[in-house]
Write an enzyme that holds these catalytic residues in place. Structure first.
Site, PDB file in Angstrom:
ATOM      1  N   HIS A  19       0.827  -1.213   0.000  1.00  0.00           N
ATOM      2  CA  HIS A  19       0.000   0.000   0.000  1.00  0.00           C
ATOM      3  C   HIS A  19       0.863   1.266   0.000  1.00  0.00           C
ATOM      4  O   HIS A  19       0.533   2.253   0.653  1.00  0.00           O
ATOM      5  CB  HIS A  19      -0.922   0.007   1.215  1.00  0.00           C
ATOM      6  N   GLN A  46      -5.717  -4.452  -5.204  1.00  0.00           N
ATOM      7  CA  GLN A  46      -6.453  -3.290  -5.713  1.00  0.00           C
ATOM      8  C   GLN A  46      -5.985  -2.866  -7.100  1.00  0.00           C
ATOM      9  O   GLN A  46      -6.516  -1.909  -7.657  1.00  0.00           O
ATOM     10  CB  GLN A  46      -6.309  -2.098  -4.753  1.00  0.00           C
ATOM     11  N   ASP A  67      -0.508  -5.389   5.675  1.00  0.00           N
ATOM     12  CA  ASP A  67      -1.552  -6.168   5.000  1.00  0.00           C
ATOM     13  C   ASP A  67      -1.393  -6.159   3.488  1.00  0.00           C
ATOM     14  O   ASP A  67      -0.791  -5.265   2.908  1.00  0.00           O
ATOM     15  CB  ASP A  67      -2.926  -5.608   5.365  1.00  0.00           C
ATOM     16  N   GLU A  68      -1.956  -7.181   2.875  1.00  0.00           N
ATOM     17  CA  GLU A  68      -2.183  -7.266   1.438  1.00  0.00           C
ATOM     18  C   GLU A  68      -0.931  -7.037   0.595  1.00  0.00           C
ATOM     19  O   GLU A  68      -1.003  -6.450  -0.493  1.00  0.00           O
ATOM     20  CB  GLU A  68      -3.298  -6.299   1.020  1.00  0.00           C
ATOM     21  N   VAL A  69       0.217  -7.505   1.058  1.00  0.00           N
ATOM     22  CA  VAL A  69       1.386  -7.540   0.195  1.00  0.00           C
ATOM     23  C   VAL A  69       1.157  -8.635  -0.842  1.00  0.00           C
ATOM     24  O   VAL A  69       0.845  -9.778  -0.497  1.00  0.00           O
ATOM     25  CB  VAL A  69       2.666  -7.806   0.998  1.00  0.00           C
TER      26      VAL A  69
END
EC number: 3.2.1.52
Length: 639
Positions: A384, A409, A448-450
């Site tokens: 992010h 995303q 998060d969300e790597v």
């Protein structure tokens, strides 16, 4: 008001591919012929197969940014429309907000012109209006309290005092506390009648204060009688909560006398169920002015929530002024057609920015502290980080192949590289300034969300992995986060992160707090691994989720729908094995801002679910009552 010169209408059809298709109709409402232009729209329903588009030429996509050109020979006279279809979508549309959130034109001379958009229409199925969010409600005791107290044994009175005032002999600290809650009330309800007066009133009732050592830090008790009210408290926080309870009781009885009453006699014994009663706000996707942040903190205090988790950075913007790196809040916040960051959700032709200067931060932190709300800041790393890398491109490995990975995303190469030494120099300076700004013992680092595959095309990262015997993205993430934890420990701070911090070996569980968001089972697994946990499951506590399945209900849908009743009834602790419950620190609401393009949408999605979570955080399970809550929830203040 300027007339609309261009408008983009959109509809979703379930046929036209595995995830249906979008049909766009662009109207030229100007008085000028239009040719040689490009059209940009932003949408959470993203295109992943450009070959499935018809009637338009797909040019590029970056996350939620989509750019198209019309067919080469297309011209639009005033009043004419251009229709094109977009298939190859990454998911089905579920709600009216899943179409274009903003749009603009780029003319052949480089000018950018705004395009109005409307809600997404549903073709081929019935578009039902959203259902009522709350039933009529029912009260067994006619008292207006949110959250409901742990124990109440009180009799309603026939009348009510005009005001409450400090009893004779009250200490200056108690008088000041009453003044603070009075000021809170006036900010939230500027047209309301003051519940307190610092001066005695013949039509009022005195409040006698007493600090009681046996009460917990956030506990209070109230004793009502015709002559006075006695407020006992364990600490200033408990005193504030007791005064807030009195303000709620009196305000409800005054303005809704047919429904609510003020206690004539009896007691309230109260203390919170959990120590961590949080609310998160994402200010990266959409910027909230300081005044809005201050008001949200006021609302948290009104509901006896005690943690404000401030999500300050993400791919879309870095909102925290760091004096060592001024480009973070010049280049790293600007989104626009010709700016360092492309427009994203809700952005159009005009550039947008916005950040919190350090004086703004100090004001917000001090305001929260005065209301016994702790501000926990978050900078989201290592993923992010698109905005960081736009502001400080030297943090990237220049030899890493472009677009070698994409986040969920849709952002390419958006993670800070653990193999670039400057990464740690950068974070050290950021943490130094954050420690000075935020007195909380906690700093949230995201985690998060790597994307799986991150860094594998970076020669520097590959070399580091070989040297350290690391295999795969998540082991390298663990290597990075362990260094981050050491940096925080050296600065007297504890690491907080999302549940993916535990991936690839994680970090040391001691003095680490993780937030379980993906599903409830994740929180239990983290507790088994020795982590302290805050439960914030998307399926119940994410306030951007739609509140019903109906097409016309706004909100996200990846975690399903979350009705207010479901949010209220959800019991995070109920799923925890008894031997692990000591690891569960509390619960938290999360306000992710992709869908919050207006104050109206914010209030529709956040309320009444935020007070529902506040009650889940405070009120014992056996004292919860959905119909009682539904009767009181309409009294809630909003942003």
């Amino acid at each position: 008001m300027q007339p609309v010169s261009y408008r983009l209408e959109s509809a979703w059809q379930p046929e036209g591919g595995a995830n249906g298709r979008l049909t766009f109709t662009f109207f030229n409402l100007s008085e000028v012929l239009l040719s040689g232009f490009r059209l940009v729209y932003t949408s959470l329903t993203r295109v992943i197969d450009p070959s499935a588009c018809e009637g338009a030429i797909f040019l590029r996509r970056n996350a939620n940014f989509h750019e198209f050109a019309p067919p080469d020979d297309l011209t639009l006279q005033p009043g004419e429309a251009w229709i094109f279809t977009v298939g190859g979508l990454h998911r089905q549309a579920k709600h009216c907000v899943d179409g274009a959130k903003s749009a603009y034109l780029t003319l052949s001379d480089g000018r950018h012109l705004p395009v109005a958009v409307s809600d997404l229409q549903l073709d081929g199925a019935k578009s039902e209006p959203p259902p009522a969010r709350l039933p009529e409600g029912r009260l067994e005791l006619p008292f207006s309290l949110q959250p409901w107290p742990a124990a109440i044994d009180a009799e309603p009175g026939e009348g009510l005092p005009v005001v409450l005032f400090p009893a004779e002999g009250s200490r200056s600290q108690d008088i000041a506390a009453m003044s603070d809650v009075l000021a809170l009330f006036h900010r939230l309800f500027p047209a309301g009648h003051a519940p307190f007066s610092l001066a005695p009133s013949a039509q009022g009732r005195p409040v006698a204060f007493a600090q009681k050592e046996h009460l917990g830090q956030e506990a209070y008790d109230l004793e009502f009688s015709g002559g006075e009210i006695r407020l006992g408290y364990g600490s200033p926080a408990g005193r504030q909560y007791g005064l807030t309870t009195l303000a709620q009781l009196l305000d409800g009885a005054r303005h809704h006398p047919g429904t609510f009453r003020f206690p004539a006699s009896g007691t309230i014994r109260d203390a919170p169920r959990y120590g961590w009663r949080g609310c998160h706000l994402d200010v990266s996707r959409q910027f909230y002015p300081t005044a809005d942040v201050l008001r949200l903190i006021d609302i948290l205090a009104w509901f006896k929530l005690n943690i404000f988790h401030w999500h300050l950075t993400d791919d879309e913007a870095w909102r925290l002024e760091i004096k060592a790196f001024p480009t973070l809040t010049t280049l790293g916040v600007l989104r626009g057609p010709d700016e360092p960051l492309l427009p994203q959700l809700g952005n159009g032709a005009e550039p947008v920015g916005g950040y919190y200067g350090q004086e703004d931060v100090r004001e917000i932190v001090a305001h929260a502290a005065a209301l016994n709300v702790e501000v926990v800041p978050e900078i989201d790393i290592p993923g992010h980080s698109t905005a960081v890398l736009a502001a400080l491109p030297e943090l990237a490995d220049g030899q890493e192949a472009p677009e070698s990975y994409h986040s969920v995303q849709g952002y390419p190469n958006n993670a800070l590289n653990p193999a670039v030494p400057l990464t740690y120099e950068f974070l050290a300076k950021v943490f130094d300034e954050m420690v000075d700004l935020f007195p909380s013992r906690y700093i949230h680092i995201g985690g998060d969300e790597v994307a799986d595959g991150s860094w594998l095309a970076s020669p520097k990262a590959r070399r580091l992995m070989e040297e350290e015997g690391i295999s795969g993205t998540f082991s390298l993430q663990s290597f990075f986060l362990k260094k981050v934890k050491q940096m925080l420990t050296a600065r007297g701070r504890s690491l907080v992160g999302w549940n993916e911090v535990a991936h690839g070996g994680g970090v040391g569980a001691e003095d680490t707090l993780l937030m379980a968001w993906e599903n409830p089972k994740v929180g239990i697994d983290l507790a088994r691994d020795g982590y302290d946990v805050v439960m914030t499951p998307g399926q119940a506590y994410y306030l951007d989720m739609a509140q019903a399945d109906a097409w016309q209900e706004p909100g996200a849908s990846w975690a399903g729908t979350s009705t207010p009743e479901h949010t209220y009834a959800y019991e995070a602790e109920g799923e925890f094995p008894k031997e692990l419950r000591s690891r569960m620190r509390g619960v938290q609401a999360c306000i992710w801002s992709e869908h919050f393009l207006s104050r109206g949408y914010f209030n529709r999605l956040v309320f009444p679910r935020l007070p529902a979570i506040a009650e889940a955080a405070w009120t014992p399970k056996d004292k919860k009552d959905w119909l009682r809550f539904a009767a009181i929830a309409p009294l809630s203040p909003m942003l």
